[in-house]
Design a protein around this motif. Sequence first.
Motif, PDB file in Angstrom:
ATOM      1  N   GLY A  95       3.975   1.395   0.311  1.00 39.35           N
ATOM      2  CA  GLY A  95       3.008   1.052   1.173  1.00 39.35           C
ATOM      3  C   GLY A  95       2.285   2.404   1.668  1.00 39.35           C
ATOM      4  O   GLY A  95       1.406   2.542   1.730  1.00 39.35           O
ATOM      5  N   LEU A  96       2.638   3.361   0.644  1.00 35.89           N
ATOM      6  CA  LEU A  96       2.241   4.630   0.285  1.00 35.89           C
ATOM      7  C   LEU A  96       2.568   5.072  -1.109  1.00 35.89           C
ATOM      8  O   LEU A  96       3.320   5.305  -1.882  1.00 35.89           O
ATOM      9  N   GLN A  97       1.245   6.238  -0.881  1.00 34.66           N
ATOM     10  CA  GLN A  97       1.960   7.033  -1.797  1.00 34.66           C
ATOM     11  C   GLN A  97       1.923   8.513  -1.543  1.00 34.66           C
ATOM     12  O   GLN A  97       2.144   9.542  -1.364  1.00 34.66           O
ATOM     13  N   CYS A  98       0.117   8.916  -1.374  1.00 40.46           N
ATOM     14  CA  CYS A  98       0.417  10.422  -0.671  1.00 40.46           C
ATOM     15  C   CYS A  98       0.408  10.499   0.899  1.00 40.46           C
ATOM     16  O   CYS A  98       1.384  11.797   0.906  1.00 40.46           O
ATOM     17  N   GLY A  99       0.913   9.231   1.505  1.00 40.51           N
ATOM     18  CA  GLY A  99       1.076   9.120   2.353  1.00 40.51           C
ATOM     19  C   GLY A  99       0.316   9.978   3.458  1.00 40.51           C
ATOM     20  O   GLY A  99       0.301   9.708   5.302  1.00 40.51           O
ATOM     21  N   GLU A 123      -6.565 -11.157   7.648  1.00 35.67           N
ATOM     22  CA  GLU A 123      -6.211 -10.912   9.150  1.00 35.67           C
ATOM     23  C   GLU A 123      -6.231  -9.151   9.308  1.00 35.67           C
ATOM     24  O   GLU A 123      -6.244  -8.592   9.633  1.00 35.67           O
ATOM     25  N   ILE A 124      -5.125  -9.158   8.451  1.00 35.45           N
ATOM     26  CA  ILE A 124      -4.185  -8.005   8.083  1.00 35.45           C
ATOM     27  C   ILE A 124      -5.315  -7.193   7.216  1.00 35.45           C
ATOM     28  O   ILE A 124      -5.470  -5.822   7.724  1.00 35.45           O
ATOM     29  N   ARG A 125      -6.072  -7.617   6.338  1.00 38.65           N
ATOM     30  CA  ARG A 125      -7.227  -7.021   5.916  1.00 38.65           C
ATOM     31  C   ARG A 125      -8.070  -6.111   6.957  1.00 38.65           C
ATOM     32  O   ARG A 125      -8.797  -5.416   6.882  1.00 38.65           O
ATOM     33  N   TYR A 138      -4.827  -0.996  -1.007  1.00 41.30           N
ATOM     34  CA  TYR A 138      -4.511  -1.944  -0.151  1.00 41.30           C
ATOM     35  C   TYR A 138      -3.528  -2.667  -0.371  1.00 41.30           C
ATOM     36  O   TYR A 138      -3.034  -3.468   0.610  1.00 41.30           O
ATOM     37  N   ALA A 139      -3.898  -2.954  -1.336  1.00 46.18           N
ATOM     38  CA  ALA A 139      -3.001  -4.260  -1.837  1.00 46.18           C
ATOM     39  C   ALA A 139      -1.200  -3.877  -1.497  1.00 46.18           C
ATOM     40  O   ALA A 139      -0.537  -5.056  -0.822  1.00 46.18           O
ATOM     41  N   THR A 140      -0.938  -3.250  -1.440  1.00 46.22           N
ATOM     42  CA  THR A 140       0.795  -2.526  -1.263  1.00 46.22           C
ATOM     43  C   THR A 140       0.765  -2.315   0.587  1.00 46.22           C
ATOM     44  O   THR A 140       1.895  -2.682   0.817  1.00 46.22           O
ATOM     45  N   ILE A 145       3.082  -4.949   5.166  1.00 45.78           N
ATOM     46  CA  ILE A 145       2.427  -5.343   6.804  1.00 45.78           C
ATOM     47  C   ILE A 145       3.138  -6.824   6.812  1.00 45.78           C
ATOM     48  O   ILE A 145       3.913  -6.679   7.970  1.00 45.78           O
ATOM     49  N   GLN A 146       3.102  -7.594   5.814  1.00 41.97           N
ATOM     50  CA  GLN A 146       3.496  -8.700   5.597  1.00 41.97           C
ATOM     51  C   GLN A 146       4.323  -9.249   5.499  1.00 41.97           C
ATOM     52  O   GLN A 146       5.982  -9.578   6.105  1.00 41.97           O
TER      53      GLN A 146
END
Lengths: 165, 291
Positions: A95-99, A123-125, A138-140, A145-146
Motif C-alpha cells: 500500500g505504499l511506495q515513497c510512504g 466506501e474506501i475510495r 490508490y489501487a494498492t 484497507i480491504q
Amino acid sequence: MHVTMSVNGEDVAKDIEPRTLLVHFIRDDLGLTGTHWGCDTSNCGTCVVSLDGTPVKSCTVLAAMADGHAVRTVEGLETAGTLDPIQQGFIEEHGLQCGFCTPGMLITGRELLDRNPHPTELEIREAISGQICRCTGYATIVRAIQWAADHPAGAAAVEQETVQS
Amino acid sequence: MQIPAPFEYARATSLDDAIALLTRYGDDALVVAGGHSLLPMMKLRLARPDWLIDINELHELDYVRRHGDELRIGALARHRTLLESAEIAALFPIMTEAERVVADPIVRNRGTIGGSLCQADPAEDLSTVCAVLGAQAVIRSATGERVIGMDEFHQGPYETAVEFNEILVEVRIPIRPRSSSSYEKVERRVGDWAVAAAGGSVTLAADGTIEDAAIGVTAVGLSGRVTDAEAVLIGHRPTDALITEAGRMTSAAVDPMTDQRGSVEYKRHLAGELTQRVLKRAIARARRQEA
C-alpha cells in the motif's frame, strides 16, 4: 499558553504559542515525526491524525483546540510490538511506495474500519478521497484497507496462513 | 511553513461566555469553530484577529432537531453530521447532496454549518442550499436574539449581517408538504471549489402544478436566488419545455468570471444545465412524496 492532552494514551503537557498548529506540536514539541506535514492547506491529508476518534487534518487544527482531548497518531497504531491490521495490510498489499501519504492513510483507514468493518471499495475510495497519493494510483491502498477488513486479527492471520501452507 | 500571526486564544465555556468575550474584545476578536476556512485565511494573513474565541466545546450548539414545521440545525453541527442525518436526507435532499461535495470527508469531520454560512464565500455550497430552502438564521447577542432570512444574512462576498458582538446560533428550515429539492455541483476534483453548482426546490399543488419554486446557483457571480427563472415555473404544470426555459433564464442571469476552473461560456452552460437537472430531480421527488 499551557496545554495538556493525551497522545497515544500518554498524557503530555507543554507550554506553547496559541498559534501552534497541531501538526507542528506533534512533530516539533513531541518529536513524533510519524505524522507528516505536507501542503499546509488541508488538501493533501498526510497530516491526518485522530482527534477523539475522528480523523482531522492536523495542519488546520490548533494545538490549543486539542487541549484536554485525545490525539492518536500513526505511532499509536501498534500495540505491544504488534502492528495494527491496517499497517499489516499496507505491507501485504504494497500500500505504499515513497510512504509520504501513508501515516494519514493509515489513520483514516483505521477509523473507517472502526465504524464500518466491511466497507465496499467505493466506501474506501470515498473515505480516502481527501488524501493525495502520488505513487500508487490508490489501487494498492484500497486493497490494503480491504486486507485489513478481511483480517481483523492482522499479523496473527499472516502467521496462521504461513503455518498452514 | 504557513503559520498564523500571533493571537490570544480563549475557549468559550458557554454561549453567554462566548458572547461576553466577543463583546469585550470587539472587532479584534473572531469566532473559530471547525477552522477550515478561518485558519487558512489566518495562515495567509488575510485574517489577523488579536483574539480567537474557540466555540468547539459548546456542544449545546451541535444538533439537528425537528421543531413543529421547522428543522433546526445548531450552528456547530458538523458537515459529517448533516451528511449522515436520515432526517435531512428525507426532508431536504438538496442538503445531503450538497454535503456530499463539501470539501472532503476529513474536512467535513471538522467544518460546521455555522462556519460555512459566516464565511460567506461565493463558492460555498450551504449558502446556496439555505437560500433555496428559505432558511432563517438565528443570531444571538448579549441583549437578545434576532431571526433573519438568508437574503438579509448575506450582505456580499465574505460579509454577513452578524455583528462583532453577535454569534450565529441556529439555522431554521421550514418543512413544507409536497416539496422536495436537489443540488448538483461540477468540480474538477474532490475537495475543490465548484466550477459551478445549482440547487433547486419545488412545492407541488394538489393538481400537480408548481405552487412554489426556488433556484440558487453557486460560484457563478450571482448570490441569493434566481427569481426570474423561478417566476417562469410557478403556476404551471412541470414540462420539459418549462424546465428548459428556467435553465435558459438561469444561464442568462448568472455573471461568472473566466478563471482556471473554466470560461464564462462553460460556466453559463453549467448553470443552465445543472438548474434543469436539479429541477427535474426535485419535481420527481416531490411527486413521489405525494404518492
